[in-house]
Each structure stands twice: as structure tokens, then as C-alpha cells.
Design a protein around this motif. Structure first.
Motif: not given
Length: 791
Positions: A90-92, A103-111, A207-212
């Protein structure tokens, strides 16, 4: 097939998938979030590669050639799984304003997203660790696979949306698992392939792309009665058509115009850049075209030949028709958008993209022709004001670009630039300063006599004429503004009392700022004191939308209402990500050292070669980043530049690695020194080459740029496998750590390159790339004692 033969094939297939996935993720980020978050993909990929080296250093038992099939299977499963998991994070970026947990969501993206690249890194690093004497062959397979992936994914994305292409990409490493794995692994690979293809065909909701939800398309579709119509894809863009009450496109429309607008349909590029197609057959409904600030150029002088740059939905083409323009030429930078309107909206839009429509970067198209125009119309506006990301390059608004526009005007020709007013004033002031610099470079001594600026409540038109504005011109501008309740900001002889009358603001800031910039005596002092950087920009530093001054951050913070998200838009997410990456890189590099796994055997001097692989990582990425940027102009499109330079460098470097594997002489330190020299020569040659390529057709340009970057690329593929082979003889246990070091410096380099380019330009980045290779040469020469490479 022997294990020795299987290794290069496995590496090749895994590299095809990893590079293709990297490109695909960049497209996914551009659509789901915003373009400026796509740059993180490079750092995520290289961190995954670096982490694989750390893992192999900590757990040497993983370095077994028979494990390659397992690693390939893991990669095949990780590619679709990482996309599906990241799509649920749930990063936006918009929510960063009120949710620091983002900011933690960004880190989760990285991992999550680093896992596939970690698996790919295990394949390549294990090959180097076990078969270091074949490093040239293995590195060649790696780079050729990456080059093939960078080209192949473009073909794939031409027919499939990026979120669907992910499931096809997993088939390459699964094929590698079948080639090099046991019978059990083959069954697992086939099952994974079947599952990926099932998801691809069924396309379930998860599987569909989630857009902000804060992007233009999603916002517009939430209005009552809104309806999505059709989605189109190309390797470089996604275009959505829709209807919505939010699509009301008449920038700065006069307050005197009270009639309804004609029917309009929405166009969204990558889910966020929204513009509109206006029904051209609306009769009197098109009267509103005469009440737009962007109509100003058409009330002066001749209109026999008009050039509209980036017409998008075609509003300015309709304006030109409304005022009786003779020949109208359009140049649109997005080929997919032209195809969409021509194929499905031709009648509705009034065939705005007729025979005299071209695709490409407007200034590059002009350079290849001797044509002259009465009006050149530049209107980079969508349905709502928005600011571009600060570190996004924009070659439309540099000094050189405005020089090109002025060069292609007829003697009494007019250049019109139309912009939204986005307070506090900065975009329009930089446009003015850059245009003045181009005019002075052309020999126009008093630009103030050639310029006029008119604003409404929400938009502004800046007009520049090659010849001085006449009394008749000034009267036409005055009458145009008065009849529509617009406010003039500048024309020769305008007084402050006349400038803030109809759409009255609390202060006369626009008039005062424009007057200061137009004054040769006050310009430098005003620009130095202004809180934003509004100085002219050049092709070497094309960051037109970057307005921050380091010494004025506190002032800007207060001016922007103490909202720190403005700094995110300006590009300050880059140093924030850089700090995150530095910390992660330090962890990856220090873990083997702390665990005592990076020590060479007694008497070994392998550590002395570790700076060499670090310099190579920096040098390669500095050069790649700079060459991509410097190729945008000749290729007219950033996406073409990325694809061409990546493919050229990777394929030629792969070929060079194979060549170095066979010719021992190429493995000497002199090769690294030659690379540094060749980079400098290439950098000096590129500007002239850009001008020479302009008249050529796009396929010819792509081929020639590919060949140009292949010249240094051929040699750039030799030094790294040379270092791996030498390290394999001196201290084989250090190879995984060296792989991690190269990966970490490779991820830091592109982010650092962008930061340096905003301050000093891409030429400096290219010089620093050459310097990194020179340092690698000195390190290698010192390590080898000046001798020939050992065999």
C-alpha cells in the motif's frame, strides 16, 4: 550436454529475464506510481545482485555449479511472485505527506523486488566463483543475455501490457532450469511455467496493475458517470481513453465566456498525464477557442504556416483552424497517442492528425529541415496543472531548444509558449530567462521589444517575435487582453498600473518579476535573490523543472506552506534513496568482513584488487547514464535512447568479453586506460554527431547511435572478467565479495550520477566515468606490478 556447456546457457537465459524484468518494472512504476519512481528499479536490481555476492561469501557451500538449476527455478518463480506481492504493497507517494509509515513501504518494495535479482545474481556469481578461468565466456553470456533481454522486452511490450508481460518473462529462467536441472527440477519448472501461463490467460483481479488513486486517470474515473473506454499499449507508453465530467479542457478560459464547452473525451498517458480530445464538429460550440490565452499568437501577423508542437488531444490545432491558418503541421512526441487518435478518434477529433503530422521531439524534427513558419505553437498543458519531477530531463525548454525554434521562424514569425500559472512563479520565469538567453545568443540586443506576456486567472501565454513588436502589434495585444478580461504582464511600454486590473491579484508579482528579468541591469541581481533557481538551462543540464537552491531551502519550505512534499517532487527523494542505498550497501559489504568470510588464503594478495572492481562498477554506470542522456536528442525520445544505449553497451560489452577470453593481450591494464580515453573522445564527439544525425530517418539514427556506443562498449566488457580471472588465481574465496562490491558501487553510481548532473551537467558525469576507469587502470597495474596478465 556437459555441465561446463550448460553454465553459459543458464547464465544467458537468466540474464535475459532479469534485464527484461528490470525494464518491465520501470514501465510498471511509471504507470502505477509516477515516472520519477522508476529510477529506483536500477538500484533495486543492483542491490539484489550485490546481496547474492554477500550470501555466497557468508555461505560458501552455496557455490556449487549443480545449484544453478535451482537458482534458475527460484528466479522463474520469483519474477511473477515479486510483482504480485509488490502490487499489493500500500505505497503511495502522495500519502507521504500525512503517513510517515510510507517510508517503510519503500523499504518493503526494495526487499520484495530485489529477490528476483538476488536469484539471478546467484546464478552469475556462482559461475564466476566455480569457473573463474572462464570469466570472459561467462561474463559475455551474462551481458549478451542482458542485451538480448533489453531488445526482446520491447517486442514483448509492444503487444502486452507490462503487468502481463511479467508472466511471460518467467519462462526464460524456467527454461534454464529445465536445461541444467535434475528431473525433479524440470517437473517443478514445468509446473511453474504452467501456472504463469494460466494467470496470463485468465488475468485474475489480483494480477491487475494497481494505479495510484491520486493519479489523473483514477481521479477522473471516480466522478459520477465516468467510464473507461479503451487501453492501448506500446513499449514506451500506455494510453487510456475515457469519458468523465473531470475532462473540461480550456486552459485559462476567459471569464467572459459563459457558454458550455463542446463534448470532450479524456486521454491519459501512463495513467497520469491527462489531456482531452475536443469534438471538432461542434459548430458554435468551438467559439471558446477565441477566448483562450493561447489564441494570442494568432491575432498577430500572418498565419500561412503554423507548427504545433506536442498537440496531444489537438486543442491548439483547433485554435489554429479557428483563426484561419493555412498549412498546419503537427509534431507529437508520443507516437502511440497519434495512432490512437488517428485510428479510433479521427472523425470526432476532426482529423487533427492529418498528413502533415510527424512524431518525435519537435526541436530535433526542426533541425533536420529548412522549413520556416509564421507561428510555432508550444503548449505543454494537460487538463489540470501539475509540476514535472525535478530530475526529469526536458529538452524542449533549453537555450539550445529555443534557439532552434527561433531559427525556424519567418522574419516576422511568432513563437507562442502556453503554460498554467502554478504559484509561486518559477516555471514561467525560467521559460522567460531561457528564451531571453536564446534571443541574445542570436544577436537580439533588446529582447523586451520582441516579447509579450498575457495571463488569465489560470494560464499564461508568452509570445516572442523575431522582429520588434510594432505599434499595431501592441494595439492588437492590448485589445485581445481587454476584450477577454485578461491581464497583460508585459509588452513594450506597459506600465504597472495596466498590469493587474481584470483578474486582480493581491500583489503585482508577475509584472515585477518579468520586468526585472527583462532588464539587463537588474536581471542577475533579481535571479540571485529569488528563492527559486530560475536561471536558463542548457542541453548539458536539461533539468528544467529543478528549481531548488541549497542555500534557500528554509525559505522555500515556508513559501510552500511548510509542506515538505514539494521537495519530494523537486527530486529530493533521490538523495533520500541514495542514503538508504548507502546504508544497505554498507551492510552487504561489511557482513562478510565481520563474519571473517572475506579473508584471502595465507600469502594471498587478492584484497588489493577489490578497489578495481569498485571503480569498474562506478565507471560503467556513470558512462551508461551519461550516454543515455546524451542520446535523447539525436533519437528524439528518452525511451528510444534507453533501449538503444542499453542494447548497444550490453551487446558490445558481451562481445568484447568473449573476445578478451580468446585474446590474452586484451586483458592487460592498457585496455582499461584505452577505455578511459575512448570515453572522453566519445563525449566530445556526441554533440556534433547529434547535429549530423538530425536529418536522418529514425531507424538510421538508432543504428548509428547503437554503433557509436558499441565502440567503447566493446572494450568495456573486458576489464571485469579479467579481474575475476586474476582474483580466481590469487584468492578465489574473494570472488563473491568482489561481486558484491561491484554490485553495490553499480547501484550507487547511477543515483550519484543524476545528483551530479543536476549540479554540474552530464559532461562532468562522463568525465568522472572516464576517471573511474583511469583509477581502475592504475589499481590493476599496481596489483600486477606492471606485468602481463597471468594465464
Amino acid at each position: 550436454m556437459t555441465t561446463e556447456r550448460k553454465t553459459p546457457i543458464t547464465i544467458f537465459l537468466c540474464s535475459v529475464a532479469s534485464l527484461a524484468y528490470e525494464v518491465t518494472l520501470s514501465r510498471i512504476f511509471s504507470i502505477s506510481l509516477w515516472y520519477h519512481f522508476a529510477f529506483m528499479i536500477i538500484s533495486i536490481a543492483m542491490l539484489g545482485f550485490a546481496a547474492s555476492g554477500t550470501a555466497l561469501s557468508l555461505y560458501p557451500r552455496l557455490k556449487k555449479i549443480e545449484h544453478l538449476g535451482r537458482y534458475a527455478l527460484l528466479l522463474g518463480a520469483a519474477i511473477p511472485l515479486s510483482y504480485l506481492l509488490a502490487n499489493r504493497v500500500p505505497f503511495d507517494p502522495v500519502r507521504l505527506t500525512w503517513e510517515r509509515t510510507q517510508l517503510l513501504a519503500i523499504l518493503l518494495y526494495y526487499v520484495i523486488l530485489a529477490i528476483p535479482f538476488f536469484c539471478a545474481g546467484l546464478v552469475v556469481a556462482t559461475g564466476f566463483a566455480v569457473q573463474s578461468q572462464r570469466s570472459g565466456l561467462l561474463y559475455g553470456a551474462d551481458l549478451l543475455g542482458a542485451g538480448t533481454g533489453s531488445l526482446g522486452v520491447l517486442l514483448l511490450l509492444g503487444s502486452l501490457a507490462p503487468e502481463r508481460a511479467v508472466f511471460v518473462l518467467s519462462l526464460a529462467p524456467l527454461t534454464a532450469a529445465v536445461v541444467s536441472g535434475t528431473a525433479r527440477l524440470r517437473i517443478g519448472a514445468l509446473l511453474c511455467a504452467l501456472l504463469s501461463l494460466s494467470i496470463l490467460v485468465a488475468e485474475p483481479g489480483f494480477a491487475r496493475l494497481r494505479i495510484s488513486p491520486y493519479k489523473g486517470l483514477e481521479s477522473a474515473l471516480r466522478f459520477p458517470g465516468a467510464r473507461a473506454l479503451k487501453t492501448y499499449v506500446s513499449p514506451f507508453a500506455r494510453v487510456d481513453t475515457f469519458t468523465s465530467p473531470a475532462v473540461r479542457f480550456a486552459p485559462g478560459l476567459s471569464l467572459r465566456y459563459l457558454e458550455p464547452l463542446p463534448p470532450q473525451a479524456g486521454l491519459a498517458v501512463d495513467g497520469g498525464d491527462v489531456s482531452a480530445i475536443t469534438a471538432a464538429g461542434s459548430g458554435r460550440g468551438l467559439d471558446f477557442l477565441e477566448y483562450l490565452p493561447s489564441a494570442l499568437p494568432y491575432v498577430l501577423g500572418k498565419r500561412e504556416r503554423v507548427l504545433v508542437l506536442d498537440p496531444r488531444g489537438g486543442l491548439q490545432v483547433l485554435v489554429a483552424r479557428r483563426f484561419g491558418a493555412g498549412e498546419i503541421v503537427g509534431v507529437e512526441s508520443n507516437p502511440l497517442l497519434v495512432r490512437v487518435i488517428r485510428d479510433d478518434w479521427r472523425e470526432f477529433a476532426g482529423n487533427i492528425y492529418g498528413e502533415r503530422t510527424f512524431t518525435g521531439l519537435g526541436r530535433s524534427w526542426l533541425r533536420g529541415r529548412g522549413e520556416r513558419f509564421d507561428i510555432i505553437d508550444l503548449s505543454p498543458m494537460g487538463t489540470e496543472p501539475y509540476g514535472s519531477f525535478g530530475i526529469a530531463e526536458d529538452y524542449r525548454f533549453t537555450v539550445e531548444a529555443f534557439g532552434e525554434y527561433l531559427e525556424h521562424l519567418r522574419p516576422d514569425g511568432v513563437l507562442g509558449v502556453n503554460l498554467y500559472l502554478i504559484p509561486p512563479p518559477r516555471t514561467e520565469l525560467r521559460i522567460l530567462a531561457t528564451l531571453i538567453a536564446a534571443m541574445e545568443k542570436r544577436g537580439i540586443r533588446e529582447p523586451s521589444r520582441h516579447l509579450a506576456v498575457v495571463r488569465s486567472w489560470g494560464a499564461l501565454c508568452l509570445l516572442a517575435k523575431l522582429s520588434p513588436l510594432t505599434a499595431a502589434d501592441i494595439e492588437a495585444i492590448r485589445r485581445f487582453a481587454a476584450e477577454r478580461w485578461f491581464d497583460p504582464v508585459h509588452y513594450p511600454g506597459l506600465t504597472a498600473a495596466e498590469a493587474n486590473v481584470h483578474v486582480k491579484m493581491r500583489s503585482n508579482d508577475y509584472f515585477e518579476a518579468v520586468s526585472n528579468i527583462l532588464s539587463p541591469e537588474r536581471r542577475k541581481r533579481f535571479m540571485a535573490a529569488y528563492p527559486f533557481d530560475i536561471a536558463p538551462v542548457s542541453d548539458d543540464r536539461p533539468f528544467f523543472h529543478y528549481f531548488l537552491k541549497l542555500g534557500r531551502l528554509g525559505d522555500v519550505y515556508r513559501i510552500m506552506g511548510e509542506k515538505w512534499e514539494f521537495f519530494l517532487e523537486e527530486g529530493y527523494v533521490v538523495p533520500a534513496v541514495f542514503l538508504q542505498v548507502v546504508l544497505l550497501s554498507l551492510v552487504l559489504l561489511l557482513l562478510p568482513l565481520a563474519a571473517g568470510k572475506s579473508a584471502p588464503p595465507k600469502g594471498g594478495g587478492g584484497r588489493g584488487l577489490l578497489p578495481y572492481v569498485a571503480f569498474l562498477g562506478c565507471g560503467f554506470m556513470f558512462v551508461e547514464t551519461a550516454l543515455i542522456q546524451k542520446s535523447i536528442l539525436p533519437l528524439e525520445n528518452p525511451s528510444y535512447a534507453v533501449a538503444t544505449v542499453l542494447a548497444g553497451l550490453l551487446v558490445s560489452s558481451g562481445a568484447g568479453s568473449l573476445l578478451g577470453h580468446r585474446i590474452a593481450l586484451l586483458q592487460s591494464p592498457a585496455t582499461v586506460a584505452a577505455i578511459a580515453l575512448l570515453i572522453l573522445v566519445c563525449g566530445a564527439f556526441l554533440p556534433a554527431a547529434s547535429a549530423a544525425l538530425a536529418p536522418l530517418a529514425l531507424p538510421a539514427k538508432i543504428c548509428l547511435v547503437f554503433l557509436m556506443v558499441s565502440l567503447p562498449g566493446l572494450l568495456m566488457g573486458i576489464p571485469f572478467p579479467t579481474g575475476m580471472r586474476i582474483l580466481g588465481e590469487a584468492a578465489p574465496s574473494l570472488i563473491p565479495w568482489a561481486w558484491a562490491i561491484n554490485g553495490c558501487f553499480s547501484v550507487l553510481a547511477p543515483i550519484l550520477a543524476i545528483m551530479l548532473a543536476t549540479a554540474a551537467g552530464f559532461t562532468v558525469v562522463l568525465i568522472l566515468g572516464a576517471a573511474a576507469y583511469l583509477l581502475a587502470f592504475l589499481n590493476l597495474r599496481h596489483f600486477m606490478g606492471g606485468g602481463a596478465p597471468p594465464r
